[in-house]
Design an enzyme around this catalytic site. Sequence first.
Site, PDB file in Angstrom:
ATOM      1  N   LEU A   1      41.363  62.551  59.183  1.00 17.04           N
ATOM      2  CA  LEU A   1      41.058  63.110  60.501  1.00 17.04           C
ATOM      3  C   LEU A   1      42.307  63.237  61.367  1.00 17.04           C
ATOM      4  O   LEU A   1      43.195  62.390  61.318  1.00 17.04           O
ATOM      5  CB  LEU A   1      40.043  62.203  61.198  1.00 17.04           C
ATOM      6  CG  LEU A   1      38.763  61.950  60.393  1.00 17.04           C
ATOM      7  CD1 LEU A   1      37.849  60.987  61.145  1.00 17.04           C
ATOM      8  CD2 LEU A   1      38.026  63.246  60.089  1.00 17.04           C
TER       9      LEU A   1
ATOM     10  N   GLY B   1      42.187  67.413  66.033  1.00 17.17           N
ATOM     11  CA  GLY B   1      41.216  68.515  65.996  1.00 17.17           C
ATOM     12  C   GLY B   1      39.815  67.984  65.696  1.00 17.17           C
ATOM     13  O   GLY B   1      38.843  68.298  66.394  1.00 17.17           O
ATOM     14  N   HIS B   2      39.711  67.140  64.642  1.00 13.60           N
ATOM     15  CA  HIS B   2      38.402  66.543  64.310  1.00 13.60           C
ATOM     16  C   HIS B   2      37.896  65.686  65.463  1.00 13.60           C
ATOM     17  O   HIS B   2      36.714  65.710  65.805  1.00 13.60           O
ATOM     18  CB  HIS B   2      38.514  65.633  63.079  1.00 13.60           C
ATOM     19  CG  HIS B   2      38.952  66.329  61.834  1.00 13.60           C
ATOM     20  ND1 HIS B   2      40.214  66.161  61.305  1.00 13.60           N
ATOM     21  CD2 HIS B   2      38.305  67.170  61.008  1.00 13.60           C
ATOM     22  CE1 HIS B   2      40.318  66.873  60.204  1.00 13.60           C
ATOM     23  NE2 HIS B   2      39.183  67.500  59.995  1.00 13.60           N
TER      24      HIS B   2
ATOM     25  N   GLN C   1      34.188  73.602  47.043  1.00 16.08           N
ATOM     26  CA  GLN C   1      34.799  74.609  47.923  1.00 16.08           C
ATOM     27  C   GLN C   1      36.283  74.791  47.649  1.00 16.08           C
ATOM     28  O   GLN C   1      36.947  75.563  48.333  1.00 16.08           O
ATOM     29  CB  GLN C   1      34.531  74.291  49.390  1.00 16.08           C
ATOM     30  CG  GLN C   1      35.302  73.118  49.970  1.00 16.08           C
ATOM     31  CD  GLN C   1      34.878  72.832  51.409  1.00 16.08           C
ATOM     32  OE1 GLN C   1      33.798  72.322  51.667  1.00 16.08           O
ATOM     33  NE2 GLN C   1      35.743  73.178  52.356  1.00 16.08           N
TER      34      GLN C   1
ATOM     35  N   GLN D   1      36.869  76.136  65.952  1.00 17.23           N
ATOM     36  CA  GLN D   1      37.217  77.558  65.995  1.00 17.23           C
ATOM     37  C   GLN D   1      38.443  77.857  65.139  1.00 17.23           C
ATOM     38  O   GLN D   1      38.675  78.981  64.745  1.00 17.23           O
ATOM     39  CB  GLN D   1      37.443  77.974  67.459  1.00 17.23           C
ATOM     40  CG  GLN D   1      37.919  79.395  67.675  1.00 17.23           C
ATOM     41  CD  GLN D   1      36.911  80.445  67.239  1.00 17.23           C
ATOM     42  OE1 GLN D   1      35.716  80.171  67.148  1.00 17.23           O
ATOM     43  NE2 GLN D   1      37.385  81.635  66.927  1.00 17.23           N
TER      44      GLN D   1
ATOM     45  N   ARG E   1      47.578  70.651  57.001  1.00 14.22           N
ATOM     46  CA  ARG E   1      48.647  71.354  56.256  1.00 14.22           C
ATOM     47  C   ARG E   1      49.989  71.348  56.976  1.00 14.22           C
ATOM     48  O   ARG E   1      51.023  71.567  56.345  1.00 14.22           O
ATOM     49  CB  ARG E   1      48.265  72.808  56.036  1.00 14.22           C
ATOM     50  CG  ARG E   1      47.202  72.959  55.015  1.00 14.22           C
ATOM     51  CD  ARG E   1      46.784  74.388  54.934  1.00 14.22           C
ATOM     52  NE  ARG E   1      45.711  74.500  53.984  1.00 14.22           N
ATOM     53  CZ  ARG E   1      45.705  75.347  52.967  1.00 14.22           C
ATOM     54  NH1 ARG E   1      46.702  76.164  52.799  1.00 14.22           N
ATOM     55  NH2 ARG E   1      44.692  75.373  52.136  1.00 14.22           N
TER      56      ARG E   1
HETATM   57  O1  PAF Z   1      35.857  72.304  57.617  1.00 10.43           O
HETATM   58  C1  PAF Z   1      35.721  71.403  56.747  1.00 10.43           C
HETATM   59  O2  PAF Z   1      36.317  70.342  56.811  1.00 10.43           O
HETATM   60  C2  PAF Z   1      34.795  71.646  55.583  1.00 10.43           C
HETATM   61  O3  PAF Z   1      34.828  72.988  55.184  1.00 10.43           O
HETATM   62  C3  PAF Z   1      33.348  71.195  55.842  1.00 10.43           C
HETATM   63  C4  PAF Z   1      32.715  72.015  56.958  1.00 10.43           C
HETATM   64  C5  PAF Z   1      33.323  69.725  56.192  1.00 10.43           C
HETATM   65  C6  PAF Z   1      32.502  71.399  54.576  1.00 10.43           C
HETATM   66  O4  PAF Z   1      32.993  70.661  53.513  1.00 10.43           O
END
Ligand code: PAF
Length: 283
Positions: free
Chosen positions: A31, A34-35, A59, A146, A185
């Site tokens: 984290l 932003g989070h 993903q 966003q 990143r």
């Molecule tokens: O934005 C992210 O961190 C991921 O794409 C999410 C929404 C947690 C889904 O794994």
Amino acid sequence: MFVTKTIEDVRARRWANPGQSWGLVPTMGTLHEGHLSLVRRARAENDRVGVSIFVNPIQFDRRADLDAYPRQLERDCALLEAEGVDLVWAPDETTVYPPGFQTYVTVEDVTKVLEGAARPGHFRGVTTVVAKLFNVFQPTRAYFGQKDAQQAAVIRQMARDLAFNLAIVVCPIVREPDGLAMSSRNLLLKPGERPAALVLKRALDAASAAWESGERDGERLRAIMRDVIAAEPLARLDYASAADPVTLAEIDGEANAALLSMAVFVGDVRLIDNTLLGAAQPE
Ligand code: PAF
């Protein structure tokens, strides 16, 4: 703060007091500010806050990226505890994808462009895991950044299409003092590349200034961004887009609202950034 790996625990806490509102912040951990801005917003708007921490394998389009993805559960939990989070779900992979798992959620057109074109299968992984998170937590509101503008548009589309009974809240991009959008990143940038990374914000600012001066033509806005990127020797443009904020279709001619977004390689690091022009956040 209660930390668990199981779906049963999450459901028991979520429904212990059915009258309470719950905000969910889905994350992949590691984290940053932003989070935490999403967590704070969720904290302010709900009785209870849940955070999921799950590095979602489906993903990732490259195995190497999944293996290299940092994992810091203890540190993340300490940060979340300090923010007053009530519940953290950090499931194992087999809890989210049990043996025999074969159900995926695919959003069509809005996933085919921009990040979706560059990373085939990425958004199918995101929507599948987010749909599962929504079912497990059944939150009142779910919070997204966003910064990942296309992810937010895709999730809004999914929630609308499948009638998920919750509000999607999209929170503003959090930036470093010099304007660079926060991202895990950024840590991968070499010291010499860090100043060059500001070119994304400069390009967005140049196109936004043109918009303020009355420029409404999609292609001219894209050209302004491309020119700014081209002038930075350490940067290589992947795409510069001026698109409809809901459908993400490129604006052909003039528009009243635009999502300007771009992906740019600075050295080997691919960075994204965006800004919304002329539009309230789409509902
Ligand atoms: O934005 C992210 O961190 C991921 O794409 C999410 C929404 C947690 C889904 O794994």
